[in-house]
Design a protein around this motif. Structure first.
Motif: not given
Length: 250
Positions: A62-64, A67-69, A97-100, A215-216
């Motif tokens: 939820a925190q991630w 913070a808009e991932r 997911v953050t690094r794509g 969720s990406a």
């Protein structure tokens, strides 16, 4: 003759059971002890190292998302949280997911990690299953040996064996059969319960990890698709689609 009752009273229950069941009882008792030790080991290992999707994992996800991932939460500091492999898997999914990262590659890495998280429980479960299957067969072996002893006594006396001569072999046969069933029934139930728990843990891991992957945002999914060196048609299939990450144990 006055000493025999005293000897019978002084004899331990374990020695009496072995005397009643014959040599097969040694193996059955050893299997029972091994099964209990394996079960306790499985309980302790499951308490400490099972991949649980607890409150800390949900809060980190939820925190991630809030913070808009873009920011991955810090590693947990508690002992039980560090022992939980689900934290590492969730962080790996959020980082990918953050690094794509390419979707297929990320799913494959998570599947390997999920399978590795369940491996410590597979060997103890297999031992319990083997004990549950082997105990009745050993009881049947004791039954055969007891009946052979009874018929051997009958053959020695040329068919004129008394009931007291036959009772020893028959009693041994019945005792080993009962002991084998007494050991097999609870361990079969324990094996079924452990397998159910493993499948439930696997399902919870899949649900949590796929929730992170799905969720990406659309931009991240497009970058992940372009990151794969494939044709345009195959690249469109590399977005984060719902799929099972890990396979059920058993």
């Amino acid at each position: 003759m006055s000493d025999s009752p005293q000897l019978a009273v002084a004899q331990s229950p374990l020695a009496s059971l072995i005397d009643m069941g014959g040599p097969v009882m040694y193996v059955l008792i050893a299997l029972a002890v091994l099964g209990l030790l394996t079960f306790f080991y499985l309980i302790i290992t499951g308490t400490l190292f099972s991949p649980r999707s607890g409150g800390r994992v949900r809060r980190d996800v939820a925190q991630w998302e809030q913070a808009e991932r873009t920011t991955i939460p810090d590693r947990p500091t508690g002992f039980f949280a560090r022992c939980n492999p689900m934290h590492g898997l969730a962080r790996r999914a959020m980082s990918g997911v953050t690094r794509g990262e390419p979707a297929d590659m990320l799913r494959e890495n998570l599947a390997q990690g999920a399978q590795k998280a369940l491996q410590p429980f597979e060997a103890p479960l297999k031992i319990i299953e083997v004990i549950a299957a082997l105990a009745p067969l050993l009881g049947l072996l004791g039954t055969v040996m007891g009946m052979m002893e009874a018929f051997s006594a009958m053959a020695t006396t040329e068919g004129r064996a008394s009931a007291s001569q036959l009772s020893g072999g028959i009693y041994e046969a019945l005792t080993t059969t009962a002991a084998g069933l007494v050991i097999a029934i609870p361990f079969a139930a324990i094996a079924a319960w452990c397998e159910f728990r493993l499948r439930r843990l696997n399902s919870q891991m899949n649900e949590r990890l796929l929730g992170i992957l799905n969720s990406a945002p659309a931009k991240t999914m497009a970058n992940a698709a372009r990151g794969t060196a494939r044709t345009n048609d195959s690249a469109r299939q590399d977005t984060y689609q719902p799929a099972r990450v890990a396979h059920a144990a058993g």
